[in-house]
Scaffold this motif. Sequence first.
Motif, short mmCIF file in Angstrom:
data_model
loop_
_atom_site.label_atom_id
_atom_site.label_comp_id
_atom_site.label_asym_id
_atom_site.label_seq_id
_atom_site.Cartn_x
_atom_site.Cartn_y
_atom_site.Cartn_z
N ALA A 1 0.84 -1.19 0.00
CA ALA A 1 0.00 0.00 0.00
C ALA A 1 0.88 1.24 0.00
N ASP A 2 0.50 2.24 -0.79
CA ASP A 2 1.22 3.50 -0.83
C ASP A 2 1.02 4.21 0.52
N ALA A 3 2.12 4.52 1.19
CA ALA A 3 2.03 5.19 2.49
C ALA A 3 1.65 6.66 2.36
N ALA A 4 1.61 7.17 1.11
CA ALA A 4 1.23 8.56 0.85
C ALA A 4 2.08 9.54 1.64
N THR A 5 3.34 9.21 1.80
CA THR A 5 4.28 10.05 2.54
C THR A 5 5.57 10.13 1.75
N PRO A 6 6.12 11.33 1.54
CA PRO A 6 7.36 11.42 0.77
C PRO A 6 8.56 10.92 1.57
N SER A 7 9.61 10.62 0.86
CA SER A 7 10.85 10.22 1.52
C SER A 7 11.58 11.44 2.06
N LEU A 8 12.56 11.18 2.91
CA LEU A 8 13.38 12.26 3.44
C LEU A 8 14.16 12.96 2.33
N ALA A 9 14.48 12.22 1.25
CA ALA A 9 15.20 12.83 0.14
C ALA A 9 14.29 13.79 -0.64
N ALA A 10 13.01 13.41 -0.80
CA ALA A 10 12.09 14.23 -1.58
C ALA A 10 11.59 15.43 -0.79
N SER A 11 11.45 15.27 0.50
CA SER A 11 10.94 16.35 1.35
C SER A 11 11.75 16.38 2.65
N PRO A 12 13.00 16.87 2.57
CA PRO A 12 13.88 16.80 3.73
C PRO A 12 13.40 17.68 4.89
N PRO A 13 13.25 17.08 6.06
CA PRO A 13 12.83 17.86 7.23
C PRO A 13 14.01 18.62 7.82
N PRO A 14 13.75 19.61 8.67
CA PRO A 14 14.84 20.23 9.41
C PRO A 14 15.56 19.17 10.25
N GLY A 15 16.87 19.23 10.28
CA GLY A 15 17.62 18.24 11.06
C GLY A 15 17.53 16.85 10.47
N HIS B 1 19.94 -2.42 7.44
CA HIS B 1 18.96 -2.19 6.38
C HIS B 1 19.54 -2.61 5.04
N GLY B 2 20.78 -2.25 4.78
CA GLY B 2 21.46 -2.65 3.56
C GLY B 2 21.48 -1.60 2.47
N ASP B 3 20.55 -0.64 2.52
CA ASP B 3 20.54 0.46 1.56
C ASP B 3 19.96 1.69 2.25
N PHE B 4 20.57 2.03 3.39
CA PHE B 4 20.01 3.05 4.27
C PHE B 4 20.41 4.44 3.77
N THR B 5 19.53 5.02 2.97
CA THR B 5 19.73 6.35 2.40
C THR B 5 18.47 7.17 2.64
N PRO B 6 18.54 8.49 2.48
CA PRO B 6 17.33 9.31 2.67
C PRO B 6 16.17 8.90 1.77
N SER B 7 16.47 8.34 0.61
CA SER B 7 15.39 7.91 -0.30
C SER B 7 14.62 6.71 0.25
N ASN B 8 15.21 5.97 1.16
CA ASN B 8 14.58 4.75 1.68
C ASN B 8 14.04 4.90 3.10
N VAL B 9 13.92 6.15 3.54
CA VAL B 9 13.28 6.45 4.82
C VAL B 9 12.19 7.49 4.54
N LEU B 10 10.95 7.17 4.91
CA LEU B 10 9.87 8.11 4.70
C LEU B 10 9.75 9.06 5.88
N ASN B 11 9.21 10.24 5.63
CA ASN B 11 8.92 11.14 6.73
C ASN B 11 8.01 10.44 7.73
N GLY B 12 8.41 10.46 8.98
CA GLY B 12 7.73 9.70 10.01
C GLY B 12 8.50 8.46 10.42
N GLY B 13 9.54 8.11 9.65
CA GLY B 13 10.43 7.02 10.07
C GLY B 13 10.18 5.67 9.46
N MET B 14 9.22 5.54 8.55
CA MET B 14 8.98 4.24 7.91
C MET B 14 10.14 3.89 6.99
#
Length: 392
Positions: free
Chosen positions: A229-243, A320-333
């Motif tokens: 299911a699409d989590a409907a949340t951008p990745s940290l790379a697409a929408s980088p949060p402060p910090g 994780h094996g490919d732990f990059t901002p693209s593979n972490v969604l906002n919210g930590g998924m």
Amino acid sequence: MIPDDRDALAALVAQPPTTPTAFADLRAAGIGHLALGSHDQALDLLDQAMELADTPARVIAVTINLADVYRYAGDAPTAETLYRRALDLARAQAPAYLSFALQHLGKALGEQGRLDEARDLLTEALALREAAQGDPSLAAGTRAALAALDDPAFVLPLPPSVTALLGPSPSWSHAHEGLSGTVALVNDAYYVKRGPHARREHERLTWLGARGIAVPDVAAFEDDVLVLADAATPSLAASPPPGIGTVMGTVLKHLHTLPTAACPFDERLDVQLARARRQVVEGLVDVEDFDEDNLGLTARQVLDRLLAERPGEEDLVVTHGDFTPSNVLNGGMLIDLGRVGVGDRYRDLALATRDLHEDFGKGAVDEFFTAYGLPAPDSERLTYYRLLDELF
């Protein structure tokens, strides 16, 4: 053509090649294991044959055989990469083998529903075979493949539960953040993956989810098809949060606290290096995508360095094996979980800090290590695991 005399094949593969260094013996045994469905054994033998391939014709033949293994194992993207490499080599150096490369790639694309591309390739193969006036069975086989494209059953079907979920006319798209040849966005609501990568990811996200790690919801899984299911949340790379460095460090620290003794997936360095060697032997490494400081090296040179500079010990955690901002969604998924397993923590640290430094600067890296709780990281290990990633 894959032989179908299973008794003869079973007898063939029951014994090791009579001369282990003989190209023909290794290739024949590899094809036998392919026909029997023993894909791992087939790859091992064909890799050995590839290392002995000393002419363009032999390289093309084994490349097509390797592609066949991946195709019948369900890994269509890797199969296509290898078929296209065989096709390019045949066009450039061995035109007598061109029709074989065209036919195999055409049939593979037809199975994926890419019928126009398949028809063009098979039509070219047929013209070559008719012009050559050689073995008439070859042209007949190509005519049969072209005719089969008109049969709806030629395209590999989706499993019933997936078809029921997606509907009779799903909308497929590869134009979405982070999508590769192994994943598609369907109906703007689901991510669909297929093949051995999908099976590995399902096993790992199920295991992680049972341990409180945020992972995507499985909408369906049957055979080798995984629907998320699409989590409907951008990745940290697409929408980088402060910090962003702090967020990444906090998420990774939580993952790395999972007990390794309970993890059934092995991603230690022995496994990684064996997989890397396969990538090199089979020509699956994109040397043009190397980091700037490694450009100009061959894949074999990188592998040789990795073997020579291997760390003496591993600091094992659940990686994780490919732990990059693209593979972490906002919210930590966490997403793209097919490489999860017990391995050196620096495997994750190296990729995280590489991408953070390139995209967000040194400050983000400092925040990352502070949140992770590692004030003095080992720079040599970071360099080593960045180098390892070049082969994947």
